[in-house]
Design an enzyme around this catalytic site. Structure first.
Site, PDB file in Angstrom:
ATOM      1  N   LYS A  45       0.855  -1.182   0.000  1.00 60.27           N
ATOM      2  CA  LYS A  45       0.000   0.000   0.000  1.00 60.27           C
ATOM      3  C   LYS A  45       0.890   1.231   0.000  1.00 60.27           C
ATOM      4  O   LYS A  45       1.938   1.251   0.623  1.00 60.27           O
ATOM      5  CB  LYS A  45      -0.870  -0.016   1.259  1.00 60.27           C
ATOM      6  CG  LYS A  45      -1.889   1.112   1.325  1.00 60.27           C
ATOM      7  CD  LYS A  45      -3.073   0.834   0.448  1.00 60.27           C
ATOM      8  CE  LYS A  45      -4.083   1.975   0.472  1.00 60.27           C
ATOM      9  NZ  LYS A  45      -3.620   3.163  -0.259  1.00 60.27           N
ATOM     10  N   ALA A  70     -10.979   6.258  -5.481  1.00 61.10           N
ATOM     11  CA  ALA A  70     -10.480   7.550  -4.998  1.00 61.10           C
ATOM     12  C   ALA A  70     -10.169   7.391  -3.516  1.00 61.10           C
ATOM     13  O   ALA A  70     -10.647   8.153  -2.674  1.00 61.10           O
ATOM     14  CB  ALA A  70     -11.491   8.659  -5.246  1.00 61.10           C
ATOM     15  N   CYS A 128      -0.295   9.047  -8.492  1.00 64.80           N
ATOM     16  CA  CYS A 128      -1.623   8.841  -7.897  1.00 64.80           C
ATOM     17  C   CYS A 128      -2.521  10.028  -8.216  1.00 64.80           C
ATOM     18  O   CYS A 128      -2.214  11.161  -7.847  1.00 64.80           O
ATOM     19  CB  CYS A 128      -1.512   8.665  -6.385  1.00 64.80           C
ATOM     20  SG  CYS A 128      -3.119   8.450  -5.593  1.00 64.80           S
ATOM     21  N   LYS A 164       7.071   4.660 -10.584  1.00 65.54           N
ATOM     22  CA  LYS A 164       5.763   4.290 -11.128  1.00 65.54           C
ATOM     23  C   LYS A 164       5.184   5.479 -11.881  1.00 65.54           C
ATOM     24  O   LYS A 164       4.928   6.542 -11.305  1.00 65.54           O
ATOM     25  CB  LYS A 164       4.818   3.855 -10.000  1.00 65.54           C
ATOM     26  CG  LYS A 164       3.511   3.255 -10.508  1.00 65.54           C
ATOM     27  CD  LYS A 164       2.733   2.620  -9.370  1.00 65.54           C
ATOM     28  CE  LYS A 164       1.497   1.898  -9.857  1.00 65.54           C
ATOM     29  NZ  LYS A 164       0.769   1.230  -8.754  1.00 65.54           N
ATOM     30  N   ASN A 191      -0.033   3.444 -13.936  1.00 67.24           N
ATOM     31  CA  ASN A 191      -0.959   3.680 -12.842  1.00 67.24           C
ATOM     32  C   ASN A 191      -2.327   3.979 -13.456  1.00 67.24           C
ATOM     33  O   ASN A 191      -2.497   3.915 -14.676  1.00 67.24           O
ATOM     34  CB  ASN A 191      -0.453   4.835 -11.966  1.00 67.24           C
ATOM     35  CG  ASN A 191      -0.947   4.745 -10.538  1.00 67.24           C
ATOM     36  OD1 ASN A 191      -2.026   4.226 -10.279  1.00 67.24           O
ATOM     37  ND2 ASN A 191      -0.173   5.251  -9.602  1.00 67.24           N
ATOM     38  N   GLY A 216      -8.613  -1.925 -14.285  1.00 70.75           N
ATOM     39  CA  GLY A 216      -9.403  -3.090 -14.667  1.00 70.75           C
ATOM     40  C   GLY A 216      -9.191  -3.471 -16.117  1.00 70.75           C
ATOM     41  O   GLY A 216      -8.431  -2.842 -16.869  1.00 70.75           O
ATOM     42  N   GLY A 264      -3.464  -6.006 -10.178  1.00 72.63           N
ATOM     43  CA  GLY A 264      -4.184  -5.203  -9.196  1.00 72.63           C
ATOM     44  C   GLY A 264      -5.655  -5.529  -9.090  1.00 72.63           C
ATOM     45  O   GLY A 264      -6.084  -6.327  -8.254  1.00 72.63           O
ATOM     46  N   THR A 265      -6.458  -4.940  -9.960  1.00 68.18           N
ATOM     47  CA  THR A 265      -7.912  -5.054  -9.879  1.00 68.18           C
ATOM     48  C   THR A 265      -8.395  -6.499  -9.923  1.00 68.18           C
ATOM     49  O   THR A 265      -9.413  -6.843  -9.309  1.00 68.18           O
ATOM     50  CB  THR A 265      -8.559  -4.241 -11.014  1.00 68.18           C
ATOM     51  OG1 THR A 265      -8.181  -2.859 -10.861  1.00 68.18           O
ATOM     52  CG2 THR A 265     -10.067  -4.335 -10.989  1.00 68.18           C
TER      53      THR A 265
END
Length: 303
Positions: A45, A70, A128, A164, A191, A216, A264-265
């Site tokens: 994280k 978010a 981010c 990243k 990202n 996704g 990730g997703t």
């Protein structure tokens, strides 16, 4: 079975599948489902110097073939991570990638210095889109990408630095090259994209933050293109991500030039996604007579 071992920044991973930051916590919950030492690596994280509560709810929304988040870098802060979570990860045979973020160059410098020698790799989050200060602000322009990378790299003596990158930029090639010029040992991308979903009945965005990061399966074609461009513009390793849901998806990213991938997703849709992806990659390699996964890296033939 094929040899799935890969080298990333001098660290040997048992396979190229890494948990993407923000989708796996610090691994404790997933370790109750399967042994996370099966993975090649875990990107934590996103960590900041001080604890963050993140953005107000609702912080997750669904779109077609994508989700939006978010969350806003909610995390316990680097000191608590070192005290409470790092020992758990070190007890697993897995590459520890500490994802870090800041609101200033000094923040990045200080958090990198704090984690130097503790994590296997530091992943610099300059992309981010869901925080009001820092985050993507450092990742938009090549000049700031290079400077934040230079400052962060200067704080490290033991730990490699991976940057990243944001896809919400004019040129992923220029920003990849800027990270390399700043001293990055590797880059990871992409990202999330910035997006919005709307509740038509209320005529309001579904997210309290109004916009969020899109991830996704739906972003995979764009992510693949950007990974291909990055991999062919720098001489440092590229870690690819963005819509990887299957082993074949991961294979495609490696064919495009990625030496490893982050998932990730997919973890939200299937808690066993990463062990399944590793197994599917192995099956594909065996079926095609590939003995070493690194043999498929950058093997794409253009029309």
């Amino acid at each position: 079975m094929a040899d799935l071992r890969v080298n990333l920044c001098g660290r040997q991973l048992k396979n190229p599948v890494i948990a993407a930051s923000g989708t796996f916590g610090f691994g404790k919950e997933y370790n109750e489902i399967y042994d996370i030492s099966l993975l090649g690596g875990i990107s934590t994280k996103g960590l900041t110097l001080k604890p963050r509560l993140g953005n107000p709810a609702p912080r997750i929304a669904e779109g077609r073939s994508v989700i939006l988040n978010a969350v806003g870098l909610q995390n316990p802060g680097v000191e608590e991570f070192i005290r409470e979570d790092l020992p758990f990860l070190k007890a697993r045979d897995v590459c520890i990638i500490a994802n870090v973020a800041g609101a200033s160059y000094e923040d990045y410098e200080n958090i990198c210095a704090t984690l130097d020698g503790l994590a296997d790799i530091i992943e610099l989050n300059i992309s981010c889109p869901n925080v009001k200060q820092g985050g993507m602000a450092f990742g938009i322009r090549p000049e700031t990408v290079q400077e934040v990378t230079r400052v962060s790299k200067g704080a490290l003596t033991k730990t490699p630095l991976m940057v990243k990158l944001s896809p919400n930029v004019e040129s992923i090639i220029r920003n990849s090259q800027a990270a390399q010029a700043g001293g990055a040992d590797a880059v990871s991308l992409v990202n999330t994209f910035t997006g919005m979903v709307i509740d038509a009945e209320k005529r309001r965005p579904l997210l309290a933050n109004n916009t969020g990061g899109v991830s996704g399966a739906g972003i995979k074609p764009i992510a693949l293109r950007m990974v291909f461009e990055a991999a062919h513009s720098v001489q440092i390793p590229v870690v690819g991500m963005g819509g990887i849901m299957t082993g074949l998806d991961a294979i495609e990213f490696m064919m495009a030039g990625a030496c490893a991938v982050q998932v990730g997703t997919a973890n939200f849709a299937d808690a066993n996604a990463m062990p399944r992806i590793i197994s599917e990659m192995n099956a594909w390699l065996d079926a095609h007579g590939v003995r070493d996964v690194s043999e498929i890296v950058d093997t794409l033939t253009l029309n």
